[in-house]
Design a protein around this motif. Structure first.
Motif, short mmCIF file in Angstrom:
data_model
loop_
_atom_site.label_atom_id
_atom_site.label_comp_id
_atom_site.label_asym_id
_atom_site.label_seq_id
_atom_site.Cartn_x
_atom_site.Cartn_y
_atom_site.Cartn_z
N GLY A 66 -24.99 35.80 51.07
CA GLY A 66 -24.91 37.19 50.66
C GLY A 66 -26.15 38.00 50.98
N GLU A 89 -23.35 32.66 56.13
CA GLU A 89 -22.89 33.35 54.93
C GLU A 89 -23.77 34.55 54.57
N CYS A 90 -24.68 34.90 55.47
CA CYS A 90 -25.51 36.10 55.30
C CYS A 90 -25.03 37.17 56.28
#
Length: 208
Positions: A66, A89-90
């Motif tokens: 995130g 996931e970034c």
């Protein structure tokens, strides 16, 4: 070209990450013949001088899922593309004032199926969004960089290090870190990567 030098320092890369990193050599070789984004003499050193160099940031901090990262002055996609592969996931936004370089970044990202990044033709002064971190590689002196991007560093903290700026630099950096000497951290990249080329290469971290 193979990715052994990456696996030497990041042995837990997934099969998908390995596939994406392996694809970069042919893609950059092809694009570099049309649009010069890497020194033509240096394309043979893509994995050491560009990809692994970019991943020094991953040695300093493992971004939590995130995390939002702005790659300021991305050029051909460094450090943004190697980091976007490393941290799927970034979210990454890569900006540059040169449109043809952004075209290369966009095409490379699409070719390897990179879903967590966007490349935008934009000057840093015109970027309005907020991010957890701003990353850059040899774009401009640190005081000038901070003056432009401080507005883009958000306040909500979620990582082991406070939000701020990561700048990859070479040579003597003492003069440009002087205004921030009480809060800046300098990492000697050679302590992470033992190849000779990384001597006199530094990663500067500045909380904002």
């Amino acid at each position: 070209m193979n990715i052994d030098i990456l696996l030497k320092y990041f042995p837990k890369l997934t099969a998908d990450q390995q596939r994406q990193y392996e694809a970069l050599y042919d893609l950059y070789s092809d694009w570099n013949a049309k649009i010069n984004v890497i020194s033509r003499k240096d394309i043979e050193n893509l994995y050491e001088h560009h990809i692994l160099h970019s991943l020094a940031i991953a040695k300093a901090l493992h971004f939590v899922p995130g995390t939002r990262i702005l790659d300021f002055g991305t050029g051909g996609g460094f450090p943004g593309i190697p980091l976007a592969i490393m941290f799927p996931e970034c979210r990454f936004k890569m900006i540059d004032g040169t449109g043809k370089k952004i075209r290369v970044v966009t095409e490379v990202a699409q070719a390897i199926g990179l879903k967590n990044c966007e490349a935008v033709h934009l000057r840093g002064e015109d970027e309005k969004d907020k991010f957890d971190f701003v990353v850059s590689r040899a774009v401009m002196p640190l005081p000038d960089l901070v003056k432009i991007v401080r507005k883009n560093v958000g306040h909500k903290q979620q990582n082991a290090l406070g939000n701020g700026v990561f700048a990859l630099k070479g040579g003597d950096v003492q003069a440009e870190i002087q205004p921030f000497r009480k809060i800046v951290e300098i990492h000697d990249i050679h302590r992470w990567f033992d190849e000779e080329w990384f001597k006199q290469k530094h990663l500067i971290y500045l909380p904002c």
